[in-house]
Enzyme design. Structure first.
Site, PDB file in Angstrom:
ATOM      1  N   LYS A   1     -11.254  -7.375  -8.731  1.00  0.00           N
ATOM      2  CA  LYS A   1     -12.141  -6.219  -8.617  1.00  0.00           C
ATOM      3  C   LYS A   1     -11.583  -5.007  -9.347  1.00  0.00           C
ATOM      4  CE  LYS A   1     -13.988  -7.346  -4.047  1.00  0.00           C
ATOM      5  NZ  LYS A   1     -13.474  -7.377  -2.678  1.00  0.00           N
TER       6      LYS A   1
ATOM      7  N   LYS B   1      -5.563 -13.351 -12.410  1.00  0.00           N
ATOM      8  CA  LYS B   1      -6.880 -13.734 -11.899  1.00  0.00           C
ATOM      9  C   LYS B   1      -7.920 -12.676 -12.243  1.00  0.00           C
ATOM     10  CE  LYS B   1      -6.016 -13.729  -7.509  1.00  0.00           C
ATOM     11  NZ  LYS B   1      -6.262 -13.884  -6.069  1.00  0.00           N
TER      12      LYS B   1
ATOM     13  N   LYS C   1       0.832  -1.213   0.000  1.00  0.00           N
ATOM     14  CA  LYS C   1       0.000   0.000   0.000  1.00  0.00           C
ATOM     15  C   LYS C   1       0.864   1.260   0.000  1.00  0.00           C
ATOM     16  CE  LYS C   1      -3.889  -1.650  -0.678  1.00  0.00           C
ATOM     17  NZ  LYS C   1      -4.319  -2.798   0.058  1.00  0.00           N
TER      18      LYS C   1
HETATM   19  P1  AMP Z   1     -10.763  -9.940  -2.987  1.00  0.00           P
HETATM   20  O1  AMP Z   1     -11.737  -9.634  -4.093  1.00  0.00           O
HETATM   21  O2  AMP Z   1      -9.358 -10.018  -3.474  1.00  0.00           O
HETATM   22  O3  AMP Z   1     -10.933  -9.033  -1.793  1.00  0.00           O
HETATM   23  O4  AMP Z   1     -11.083 -11.413  -2.470  1.00  0.00           O
HETATM   24  C1  AMP Z   1     -12.230 -11.778  -1.742  1.00  0.00           C
HETATM   25  C2  AMP Z   1     -12.336 -13.293  -1.738  1.00  0.00           C
HETATM   26  O5  AMP Z   1     -12.549 -13.805  -3.074  1.00  0.00           O
HETATM   27  C3  AMP Z   1     -11.075 -14.016  -1.227  1.00  0.00           C
HETATM   28  O6  AMP Z   1     -11.470 -15.141  -0.452  1.00  0.00           O
HETATM   29  C4  AMP Z   1     -10.370 -14.465  -2.480  1.00  0.00           C
HETATM   30  O7  AMP Z   1      -9.583 -15.618  -2.278  1.00  0.00           O
HETATM   31  C5  AMP Z   1     -11.524 -14.738  -3.442  1.00  0.00           C
HETATM   32  N1  AMP Z   1     -11.117 -14.463  -4.852  1.00  0.00           N
HETATM   33  C6  AMP Z   1     -10.841 -13.231  -5.380  1.00  0.00           C
HETATM   34  N2  AMP Z   1     -10.519 -13.340  -6.699  1.00  0.00           N
HETATM   35  C7  AMP Z   1     -10.589 -14.654  -7.017  1.00  0.00           C
HETATM   36  C8  AMP Z   1     -10.381 -15.405  -8.234  1.00  0.00           C
HETATM   37  N3  AMP Z   1     -10.097 -14.813  -9.395  1.00  0.00           N
HETATM   38  N4  AMP Z   1     -10.562 -16.752  -8.177  1.00  0.00           N
HETATM   39  C9  AMP Z   1     -10.891 -17.355  -7.022  1.00  0.00           C
HETATM   40  N5  AMP Z   1     -11.097 -16.720  -5.849  1.00  0.00           N
HETATM   41  C10 AMP Z   1     -10.961 -15.390  -5.823  1.00  0.00           C
END
Ligand code: AMP
Ligand code: TRP
Length: 331
Positions: free
Chosen positions: A198, A195, A113
């Site tokens: 967001k 991946k 960050k």
């Molecule tokens: P985040 O969006 O990074 O805050 O992730 C929130 C949750 O979604 C976490 O448990 C991540 O492991 C899961 N997650 C986020 N992106 C992916 C992805 N592309 N594939 C699988 N799990 C994901």
């Protein structure tokens, strides 16, 4: 026997996508009968990086609505907003006296960050892991379903809990990251680079709020090639990912047909993507529509949020009473 406590938090910093669904929310839904579940929207954490609270308010509402649309039952779990539970802030204050500047500065996410927002290295960013520990310890949660990137934070939460117990008495149990083992799928971006996420690759990420045409457009643009030239070839990553999506949202017979076409070198990726697009539209549409209905129904949304806050505060204040007693702060 009372059920084990499971807790996880979601930062409301963007739109939820297919990766969040298959990597997190689907598993939350599967846990809601077996465990005593607390799921919350981490809006205090979001303030450390997203200070625009007008946008934040919308995101919080959307995340709550989308979680319910995905199958979380607010009558079974405590689904709440972090800032509705002031007890967390009090525990955060106590835990801050047990967290050292050196270890906080060494945290990977803090260093990231600092690089990403050098103009806003606020104290909230530095103590992010302390607030996360308070989120978990306030409900004395044992299992925390999170991705790999959160493991360091969990280790810190265990350290803070141990220091607390050592100083004031055995009150706070050690939380562990909860892993779904082989069941945990990673959803790759549609261009095969990294991946779905967001914040990056917006045109290569399928969001739960995307409309039918946008879903079709994104899938039809997904990376493919001219197809295999040898029978039973190994699939390149980006093709494997299309098959992963097909496996998640299409019928078994559809999957088998395209597997056979691939292995026989007769696959037409245009047809594959058209089929996937239709199945994906049918998968996402009900979630999107249900989420929109909830989000537009302000009385319902407010009822869900209040109900969650009430459950969370009951558990949180019980812990805080113990904490204050142990710390001789119960005058
Ligand atoms: P985040 O969006 O990074 O805050 O992730 C929130 C949750 O979604 C976490 O448990 C991540 O492991 C899961 N997650 C986020 N992106 C992916 C992805 N592309 N594939 C699988 N799990 C994901
Ligand atoms: N830090 C987590 C993330 O970025 C979100 C979070 C905040 C969390 N508090 C939590 C996750 C407590 C699990 C438990 O994804």
């Amino acid at each position: 026997m009372s059920k084990e406590v499971v807790l996880s938090g979601i930062r409301p910093t963007g739109f939820l996508h297919l990766g969040n669904y298959f990597g997190a929310m689907r598993n939350y839904v599967r846990m809601q009968d077996e465990y005593n579940c607390y799921f919350f929207v981490a809006n205090w954490h979001a303030l450390t990086t997203h200070p625009d609270t007008r946008e934040l308010q919308n995101s919080v509402h959307r995340v709550i609505a989308e979680n319910v649309a995905c199958g979380l039952d607010p009558d079974k779990v405590a689904l709440y907003v972090q800032s509705d539970v002031p007890e967390i802030a009090e525990l955060y204050l106590y835990l801050n006296t047990m967290a050292y500047k050196g270890e906080l500065e060494k945290t990977t996410t803090f260093k990231d960050k600092v690089r990403q927002q050098p103009e806003n290295v606020n104290a909230g960013l530095l103590t992010y892991p302390v607030l996360m520990a308070a989120d978990i310890l306030i409900h004395r949660a044992l299992k925390v379903p999170v991705g790999k990137d959160q493991e360091q934070h969990l280790e810190m939460a265990r350290n803070f809990a141990e220091r607390f117990n050592h100083r004031y008495g055995d009150i706070l149990p050690s939380p562990q990251a909860f892993n779904f083992g082989n069941e945990l799928v990673k959803i790759m971006s549609l261009d095969g680079n990294g991946k779905m996420s967001k914040s990056e690759n917006q045109m290569n990420t399928l969001f739960l709020a995307d409309n039918d045409d946008l879903i079709r457009k994104k899938i039809m643009k997904a990376k493919t090639d001219s197809g295999p030239t040898e029978a039973n070839s190994v699939k390149p990553d980006y093709i494997e990912n299309i098959f992963t999506l097909l496996k998640l949202v299409s019928n078994e017979s559809v999957l088998q047909k395209f597997e056979a076409d691939f292995n026989g070198c007769s696959i037409r990726y245009g047809d594959l993507k058209k089929q996937l697009a239709e199945d994906m539209v049918n998968f996402i549409r009900p979630i999107r529509e249900k989420a929109a209905d909830i989000q537009n129904n302000k009385p319902l949304l407010s009822k869900i949020i209040h109900q969650g806050a009430e459950k969370a505060r009951a558990s949180a204040s019980a812990t805080l009473t113990e904490v204050r007693k142990a710390m001789r702060l119960n005058y």
